[in-house]
Scaffold this active site. Sequence first.
Site, short mmCIF file in Angstrom:
data_model
loop_
_atom_site.label_atom_id
_atom_site.label_comp_id
_atom_site.label_asym_id
_atom_site.label_seq_id
_atom_site.Cartn_x
_atom_site.Cartn_y
_atom_site.Cartn_z
N LYS A 78 7.10 3.53 7.63
CA LYS A 78 6.79 3.73 6.46
C LYS A 78 5.32 3.21 6.45
CE LYS A 78 9.00 0.32 3.03
NZ LYS A 78 9.74 -0.20 2.88
N SER A 152 12.28 0.61 -1.25
CA SER A 152 11.07 0.48 -1.01
C SER A 152 10.78 1.78 -0.42
CB SER A 152 10.68 -1.01 -0.68
OG SER A 152 11.13 -1.16 0.11
N SER A 176 15.76 -1.91 1.08
CA SER A 176 15.31 -0.92 0.98
C SER A 176 15.38 0.53 2.26
CB SER A 176 13.83 -1.07 1.40
OG SER A 176 12.77 -2.37 0.08
#
Length: 600
Positions: A78, A152, A176
């Site tokens: 990420k 997310s 997330s």
Amino acid sequence: MTIMTGKTLSAWRKTIEKDSEAVFSLLKTHLDSLSVDDNAWIVLASEEQLRAQLDALLPIYREDPYALPLFGIPFAVKDNVDVAGWPTSAACPAFTYTAKQDATAVARLKAAGAVLIGKTNLDQFATGLVGTRSPFGAVPNTFNPDYVSGGSSSGSASVVARGLVPFSFGTDTAGSGRVPAGFNNIVGLKPTKGWLSATGVVPACRLNDTLSVFALTVEDAFLVATLAGGEDAADAYSRANPATAPAALPQNPVFAIPAEMEFFADEQAQQAWLEALDALRASGVTLKPIDFSAFTALAEQLYQGPWVAERTAAVGEMLQHPQEMDPTVYGIISAGLNYSAVDAFKAEYLRAELTREIQQALSEVDALVVPTSPTIHTLEEMKQEPVRFNSQFGTYTNFTNLADLSALALPAAFRQDGLPAGITLIAPAWHDRALASFGLRWQQQQALPLGATGQDFTPSESALPVSPQHVRVAVVGAHLRGMPLNFQLINRNAVFVEATETAPCYRLYALANTQPAKPGIARQSSGAQIAVELWDIPLARFGEFVAEIPAPLGIGSLELADGRQVKGFICEPSALNDATDITEFKGWRNWITRQESKHV
């Protein structure tokens, strides 16, 4: 060269082992098939970056292939996780900087041989559970592009679900690392806070952040977490595993479920949940409805109270440039300015009180199981209600880190519209391995397709890596299941592993004047295979167990029939002088049964 997609770690290893010298060509071909036009990616590795990583690994692999368990296997992180020489944006171009060194967890995976091929999209500053709050574009659901991917960690979940990498790093503060797993039919391992270092990770809520792992299988996710995890002196919130939790859940565990469920009128999500419950019962799980009010109250605190000020602190000076931020993200994070230090202390007191209630509820079961999300929405629906619908996704996730719990999101029954609807197991801190042990069984039993790859899950003899937090002990007598001293194992979170036999070089004796009756086992020149049970005891509880063993017994090493060496009961030779040799019965249980039959 064939483009590799939809492969587990095992499949990647087998391909690479066929020609390890061609791994650069393999990865270059794979990398060339990817594009940043795909909203899941923010940046992809250059040919130079790819070659530099492999040039550092190949000499080590040539000398000792076992030193690099992830050699040549591609992964993604990420884009709020630092990689040396790569930009870190947190999905905010104005925030972007070039990292000087790898995040600790990334460095550990590289040291294990893994090769980073890209950084993935996310809800800006990891604020959201939707995957739509990014200037790099919304990441669509991998089963139906009209729906959200979840966030997310949207990009990290998407690239795993489509088989572009076998595993990836996300982060998880409010869910997330779990919601995107549920929406894309993959595994999302949300580790205990502090197990994976946060050094080199852009914080969202520093007290409640953790890296997370996405993979197609539980086996792969747990291996990656094990290789990446461990205490880090550079991270003030890193923790050492206390080695007190069980190695596995019981064969027939008891799971708590919320007594009252909320699905926000989503009948398909509710039906998928009911099907998952039926599958859990069929696998031997007992379900226990519990009052969920403390969990709900704590979940509400993460965004609807002073805890949001943690996000305000993390973003810092960027709040002075609202035009550079996603409007929804800015609205959420700037709200932290409305709270005082007094409000923050009161919020912490409330968190502690609710956490105590939650921990008490979980102490009466083996784990909690919930829907990963109670509903899902389309991209268009999210535009209309970006905050309210996001909040719905966090119903069963937001409380987890605030209460210091471990969690594992698992694929489960699909909805009638063909969208995934996973379940999540939740337990106290450091129960990560125990949850993974059940997750292995669950995935074998359900045999759902791997992510969105279209490939079938193939049941196999999957296993978790050997645990350094547990001691495997062979018991031969009064500690066997159903015997009078078995409670000394159970009370120390020991878990039954298997029934097996010793090597054929032991003799078994019924000791004289012991209460309850106990055997002694001794290695001698001639003997027999003696029945034993193997149990895994948490390392921190092993000393307690040994302290209760009376003379003439003790703990030493036993050899099993298959050659393994484990800890086990031994006996002082002098105690065998007046003992009865019962080797012919080949096990204490057989001897006890014979003795009982004499008194019938």
